[in-house]
Design a protein around this motif. Structure first.
Motif, PDB file in Angstrom:
ATOM      1  N   THR A 186       0.833  -1.210   0.000  1.00 51.71           N
ATOM      2  CA  THR A 186       0.000   0.000   0.000  1.00 51.71           C
ATOM      3  C   THR A 186       0.866   1.258   0.000  1.00 51.71           C
ATOM      4  OG1 THR A 186      -0.137  -0.088   2.405  1.00 51.71           O
ATOM      5  CG2 THR A 186      -1.915  -1.144   1.155  1.00 51.71           C
ATOM      6  N   ALA A 187       2.186   1.083   0.132  1.00 51.80           N
ATOM      7  CA  ALA A 187       3.136   2.202   0.092  1.00 51.80           C
ATOM      8  C   ALA A 187       4.449   1.666  -0.459  1.00 51.80           C
ATOM      9  CB  ALA A 187       3.348   2.802   1.478  1.00 51.80           C
ATOM     10  N   PRO A 188       5.269   2.485  -1.112  1.00 45.74           N
ATOM     11  CA  PRO A 188       6.528   2.023  -1.685  1.00 45.74           C
ATOM     12  C   PRO A 188       7.453   1.429  -0.623  1.00 45.74           C
ATOM     13  CG  PRO A 188       5.964   4.199  -2.526  1.00 45.74           C
ATOM     14  CD  PRO A 188       5.005   3.916  -1.419  1.00 45.74           C
ATOM     15  N   PRO A 189       8.223   0.393  -0.986  1.00 43.16           N
ATOM     16  CA  PRO A 189       9.112  -0.271  -0.018  1.00 43.16           C
ATOM     17  C   PRO A 189      10.435   0.458   0.167  1.00 43.16           C
ATOM     18  CG  PRO A 189       9.241  -1.394  -2.116  1.00 43.16           C
ATOM     19  CD  PRO A 189       8.205  -0.301  -2.289  1.00 43.16           C
ATOM     20  N   GLY A 190      10.405   1.737   0.358  1.00 45.09           N
ATOM     21  CA  GLY A 190      11.635   2.517   0.533  1.00 45.09           C
ATOM     22  C   GLY A 190      11.685   3.709  -0.391  1.00 45.09           C
ATOM     23  N   LYS A 191      12.837   4.356  -0.406  1.00 43.48           N
ATOM     24  CA  LYS A 191      13.037   5.510  -1.275  1.00 43.48           C
ATOM     25  C   LYS A 191      13.411   5.054  -2.675  1.00 43.48           C
ATOM     26  CE  LYS A 191      14.708   8.554   2.413  1.00 43.48           C
ATOM     27  NZ  LYS A 191      15.858   9.397   2.891  1.00 43.48           N
ATOM     28  N   PRO A 192      12.847   5.683  -3.701  1.00 49.58           N
ATOM     29  CA  PRO A 192      13.213   5.285  -5.070  1.00 49.58           C
ATOM     30  C   PRO A 192      14.642   5.700  -5.376  1.00 49.58           C
ATOM     31  CG  PRO A 192      11.773   7.203  -5.102  1.00 49.58           C
ATOM     32  CD  PRO A 192      11.816   6.738  -3.683  1.00 49.58           C
TER      33      PRO A 192
END
Length: 230
Positions: free
Chosen positions: A223-229
């Motif tokens: 539901t949210a990105p797994p870290g910073k891109p």
């Protein structure tokens, strides 16, 4: 004789007046107004100004007062696109920064396992073991992900041709799924439940002369990105 003449003249004049009334009709004071036609309750009738008005038993709907020269403000609504919330989405792990990693884990644009090529993949190429975990990477999923999907096997382009690699999926540094593979094996898919996992680790082992390990297209559903891109 004079009295007879006057009486005759009066009679003559009365006859003239009676004849005029007979010809032109009676006076307006003597005329009766027509009876009003009955009106059903609740219906509109025409007023003297020509504007319809409601009957007493059906009051007009109340309206909000609006200042002269201004338009009444309509209630604000939230656009549908903003009101709807999107559900979980799939994220390529290689597109996000790891919070911990070893020396031998590198992202590659594609890798081949058996006869199948996988985009956005990982190559494990250092000597790696439980006591010397070089081929590893950890992402901060923070409990926002519920599933991992990845294909594992040996890199078909490796210079080394032997060895068995072990592929370990870990949650909070403890293995929750794993597989072994040789260069002769076709790709194996791991679909792992990672609901509630805060730190997700991909770790593999190989001897120095073994064929490189391959993680084909690792993805997580979150539901949210797994870290910073990157």
């Amino acid at each position: 004789m004079a009295g007879g003449i006057i009486a005759g003249l009066v009679a003559f004049l009365n006859g003239v007046f009676d004849l005029g009334d007979h010809i032109f009709g009676g006076s307006s004071a003597d005329a009766e107004a027509p009876a009003a036609s009955p009106t059903a309750p609740g219906t509109a009738v025409a007023s003297s100004s020509g504007v319809s008005s409601a009957q007493p038993d059906e009051p007009a709907m109340p309206t909000k007062p609006v200042a002269a020269g201004t338009a009444e403000r309509q209630p604000e609504t939230t656009p549908v696109s903003q009101a709807r919330r999107s559900g979980p989405a799939w994220y390529d792990l290689t597109a996000y920064e790891a919070v911990s990693f070893g020396n031998g884990h590198s992202s590659v644009s594609s890798i081949t396992i058996g006869n199948t090529s996988f985009p956005n993949s990982i190559k494990g190429y250092y000597q790696s073991s439980a006591s010397d975990p070089n081929d590893r990477r950890t992402w901060l999923t923070a409990g926002a992900c519920d599933q991992l999907s990845v294909w594992v096997g040996k890199d078909a382009a490796s210079s080394g041709k032997g060895g068995t690699g072990h592929f370990s999926v870990q949650a909070e540094a403890a293995e929750i799924a794993g597989a072994d593979a040789t260069l002769q094996d076709q790709p194996q898919q791991l679909v792992v439940d990672i609901a509630g996992v805060s730190r997700l680790t991909l770790f593999d082992t190989k001897a120095s002369q073994d064929a490189n390990n391959a993680w084909g297209s690792p993805k997580v559903r979150c539901t949210a990105p797994p870290g910073k891109p990157h």
